[in-house]
Design a protein around this motif. Sequence first.
Motif, PDB file in Angstrom:
ATOM      1  N   GLU A 448      -0.841   1.637  -3.220  1.00 16.83           N
ATOM      2  CA  GLU A 448       0.604   1.474  -3.427  1.00 16.83           C
ATOM      3  C   GLU A 448       1.230   2.688  -4.101  1.00 16.83           C
ATOM      4  N   LYS A 452       0.528   4.882   0.569  1.00 16.67           N
ATOM      5  CA  LYS A 452       1.680   4.387   1.344  1.00 16.67           C
ATOM      6  C   LYS A 452       2.909   5.287   1.224  1.00 16.67           C
ATOM      7  N   PRO A 453       3.354   5.673   0.003  1.00 12.76           N
ATOM      8  CA  PRO A 453       4.563   6.514  -0.091  1.00 12.76           C
ATOM      9  C   PRO A 453       4.418   7.839   0.647  1.00 12.76           C
ATOM     10  N   ARG A 454       3.317   8.514   0.508  1.00 14.01           N
ATOM     11  CA  ARG A 454       3.153   9.819   1.148  1.00 14.01           C
ATOM     12  C   ARG A 454       3.012   9.678   2.661  1.00 14.01           C
ATOM     13  N   LYS A 456       4.382   7.446   4.588  1.00 14.85           N
ATOM     14  CA  LYS A 456       5.704   7.172   5.148  1.00 14.85           C
ATOM     15  C   LYS A 456       6.545   8.447   5.214  1.00 14.85           C
ATOM     16  N   ASP A 475       1.723  15.132  -7.299  1.00 19.42           N
ATOM     17  CA  ASP A 475       3.019  14.798  -6.697  1.00 19.42           C
ATOM     18  C   ASP A 475       3.891  16.035  -6.566  1.00 19.42           C
TER      19      ASP A 475
END
Length: 524
Positions: A448, A452-454, A456, A475
């Motif tokens: 999470e 998932k963020p990267r 997308k 990040d």
Amino acid sequence: MKIRSCAGITNPSLLLVHSELPALAFHKAKLTWTPTLKIPSNCERTSGSVTRFRCSVAGRTFSSTPVSSSSSKTNTVHLNRKQVNPSSLYGRPSLSNMKKERMANRAKVYEFLRVLGIIPDELDGLELPVTVEVMQERIDFLHKLGLTIEDINNYPLVLGCSVKKNMIPVLDYLGKLGVRKSTFTEFLRRYPQVLHASVVVDLAPVVKYLQGLDIKPNDIPRVLEKYPEVLGFKLEGTMSTSVAYLVAIGVSRREVGGVLTRYPEILGMRVGRVIKPFVEYLEGLGIPRLAIARLIEKGPHILGFGLEERVKPNVASLLEFNVRKEALPSIIAQYPEIIGIDLQPKLLGQRSLIQSIIDLEPKDFGTVVEKMPQIVSLSKTSMVKHADFLKGCGFSLQQVGCMVVECPQILALNLGIMRLSFDYFQMEMQRPLDDLVAFPAFYTYGLESTIKPRDKIVRKKGFQCSLSWLLNCSDEKFKERLNYDTIEMEEMETMPSFDMNSLMEPRSDESDSEFEEDSDDEYL
């Protein structure tokens, strides 16, 4: 009998009684001159004193020795020419008699101890109770504390301690400090000499010194329970030099109290014989001194690893199992326990186990240890379960072996999280299994928070990248990568699993140290 000038007699009261004769009594005389009395007897006179008194009654003769009018000596009465000294009723026995009596009493006590199974040989010269009853009291008290006959034989001098004068005051003091009664037995087994100590002279100063080393008052009892021997150390001896040396090599002053609380045995270690050789050996392997200081802060017990008995043989074993010498600093920094355990049999067992569940070459085992030294202590159950999971995901035995060599951590991760990550990889990312074979560290990233963020963002931008390029960066670095026109190959290289510099981050209190870098020379 004629008596003249008896004014010199100060207290002539005397009563002579015979069962067959009437009593002849002399009552207390007044200190005055009296007229001459004629009694059938003889009396010799000297000026101002009665020198000799004689009287005859029915053929029996009683006489007194000369007594000076100014003397306080006790009269001696001769009966039938045999001298009797009344003062002998209160006389003391001779030294020889006293010595014989003491020897007899000690022999009784020794015999009593032997019957109980206690060997009294070491008690010669020690002051012991004069009676068996008192010795029985001491032994009973020690039994109540949990000590056995074997414990007493290990330190028989404890029998020289008085229950009321020694044992009870010491135990009361320890109890007031917070030492738990449940620990008294083990405490006394390790350091029975404490029962000889004076609370005021010996114990209280040590406790005060420990508090001065930033050990919290609430932690003092735990320190004493872990290392009771500290109560017998001199304040300006080993304790002070060991702490000074640790600060000199870089151990933070504010960490000293915590270090000693977790491993108080440091206070009894000699710098020149134990601590300094250990530090210098690790430095010789390539670990910076400041990094060693940080390792001591995190796990001070590593100083207790025997250098000759354990550390050096373990390093030799690592090299024997194909670990590269240049990788030793990283291995020890990641898992310091590896130089303190019985390593040789663990290496043999783990290598055989891994070879039995996955396709792993013997030479690759050294690489696995370099990347995750904790593998030597990983349970068989964990490794088998993780290997079965990977096989169930569709990976071949050979692929599983490659993945383990590349990222051994996949044999120790949470299986539930690994399943979730794989499901997302398969259902949402829809990538081939070969991507995971090339970058098995995918399982080590948070689903999470990172994956998932990267994923997308990259799909939205239409980038085609490897899992390494996607995940193996901070990040901030990832944001920079999104602005690149092309994906550089070096950006996809795997970063080292451990960074030694992470142990040597500067501390705000380091400038406060009073010790110079080379100040440890005095501990040679």
